[in-house]
Design a protein around this motif. Structure first.
Motif, PDB file in Angstrom:
ATOM      1  N   ASN A  39      11.394  -0.397   1.383  1.00 31.97           N
ATOM      2  CA  ASN A  39      10.230   0.460   1.184  1.00 31.97           C
ATOM      3  C   ASN A  39      10.090   0.727  -0.318  1.00 31.97           C
TER       4      ASN A  39
ATOM      5  N   GLY B 188       8.719   6.708   3.144  1.00 32.10           N
ATOM      6  CA  GLY B 188       9.600   5.838   3.912  1.00 32.10           C
ATOM      7  C   GLY B 188       9.350   5.793   5.412  1.00 32.10           C
ATOM      8  N   GLU B 189       8.186   6.267   5.859  1.00 31.45           N
ATOM      9  CA  GLU B 189       7.959   6.344   7.299  1.00 31.45           C
ATOM     10  C   GLU B 189       7.032   5.263   7.845  1.00 31.45           C
ATOM     11  N   CYS B 190       6.140   4.695   7.027  1.00 29.11           N
ATOM     12  CA  CYS B 190       5.069   3.881   7.615  1.00 29.11           C
ATOM     13  C   CYS B 190       5.204   2.375   7.377  1.00 29.11           C
ATOM     14  N   GLY B 191       5.898   1.973   6.320  1.00 25.95           N
ATOM     15  CA  GLY B 191       6.109   0.548   6.063  1.00 25.95           C
ATOM     16  C   GLY B 191       4.964  -0.184   5.379  1.00 25.95           C
ATOM     17  N   THR B 192       3.905   0.524   4.986  1.00 26.00           N
ATOM     18  CA  THR B 192       2.798  -0.196   4.332  1.00 26.00           C
ATOM     19  C   THR B 192       3.193  -0.710   2.943  1.00 26.00           C
ATOM     20  N   CYS B 193       4.296  -0.200   2.413  1.00 23.56           N
ATOM     21  CA  CYS B 193       4.720  -0.557   1.053  1.00 23.56           C
ATOM     22  C   CYS B 193       5.839  -1.591   1.043  1.00 23.56           C
TER      23      CYS B 193
ATOM     24  N   LYS C  45       0.830  -1.209   0.000  1.00 23.07           N
ATOM     25  CA  LYS C  45       0.000   0.000   0.000  1.00 23.07           C
ATOM     26  C   LYS C  45       0.862   1.255   0.000  1.00 23.07           C
ATOM     27  N   GLU C  46       0.298   2.342  -0.496  1.00 20.24           N
ATOM     28  CA  GLU C  46       0.962   3.619  -0.325  1.00 20.24           C
ATOM     29  C   GLU C  46       0.330   4.325   0.859  1.00 20.24           C
ATOM     30  N   GLY C  47       1.082   4.403   1.946  1.00 19.42           N
ATOM     31  CA  GLY C  47       0.617   5.141   3.118  1.00 19.42           C
ATOM     32  C   GLY C  47       1.189   6.541   3.069  1.00 19.42           C
ATOM     33  N   CYS C  48       2.421   6.674   3.556  1.00 21.29           N
ATOM     34  CA  CYS C  48       3.044   8.002   3.632  1.00 21.29           C
ATOM     35  C   CYS C  48       3.725   8.404   2.329  1.00 21.29           C
ATOM     36  N   GLY C  49       4.227   7.424   1.587  1.00 17.65           N
ATOM     37  CA  GLY C  49       4.960   7.746   0.356  1.00 17.65           C
ATOM     38  C   GLY C  49       6.340   8.313   0.604  1.00 17.65           C
TER      39      GLY C  49
ATOM     40  N   CYS D   3       8.143   2.531  -1.855  1.00 15.48           N
ATOM     41  CA  CYS D   3       7.864   3.930  -2.202  1.00 15.48           C
ATOM     42  C   CYS D   3       9.133   4.743  -2.360  1.00 15.48           C
TER      43      CYS D   3
END
Ligand code: FES
Ligand code: FES
Length: 163
Positions: A64, A49-54, A43-47, A66
């Motif tokens: 990451n 490098g901060e959230c790890g959803t990607c 997923k794209e969360g923050c775009g 993104c």
């Protein structure tokens, strides 16, 4: 004068299958995975490098998607959550996350599981502390992390079969 963007060839393996594509130089790896390959787990969360959803695994490392350009995966071995298990036969980490309550909304889950997989691949018997460090780049707003760590620990202890 308007410059035309020129696509570049990209060859790599994705979830064990060879893939050849044409990508624009500015595309991120995440854009390539989601919009071109139509693999929507990452997923794209923050775009940024901060959230790890990607998080996906590239050449054995959790990355990451993104933050990387698609072209940086050239010649690489890429794994996404779609390559881990099937609905009929889940990967032990997927099964453990479900059974141990490591999933609520699910947004963080693909990235969290890929980070955990990269950890277990390089260290099959991590301590609880090492598990926390291994998933420290992945944010979860729902679970409070304890059940996620429980799930990874259970897999490391072989409770869900070989990972
Ligand atoms: Fe990549 Fe947040 S979307 S780290
Ligand atoms: Fe919702 Fe982790 S389960 S963000």
């Amino acid at each position: 004068m308007r410059r035309l963007k020129k696509k570049r060839p990209l060859a790599l393996t994705v979830n064990g299958e060879p893939v050849e594509w044409e990508v624009e130089p500015h595309w991120t790896l995440l854009r390539f995975i989601r919009d071109e390959l139509k693999l929507k787990g990452a997923k794209e969360g923050c775009g940024e490098g901060e959230c790890g959803t990607c998080v996906v695994i590239l050449d054995g490392r959790a990355v990451n998607a993104c933050l990387l350009l698609a072209l940086q995966a050239r010649g690489g071995e890429l794994w996404t959550i779609e390559g881990l298990g099937t609905p009929e036969r889940l990967h032990p980490l997927q099964q453990a996350f479900i059974e141990r309550g490591g999933i609520q909304c699910g947004i963080c889950t693909p990235g969290m599981i890929m980070a955990a997989k990269a950890l277990l691949d390089r260290n099959p018997t991590p301590t609880r502390e090492e598990i926390k460090v291994g998933i420290s780049g992945n944010l979860c707003r729902c679970t409070g992390y304890v059940k996620i760590v429980d799930a990874v620990e259970a897999v490391a202890h072989g409770e869900f079969g070989p990972s």
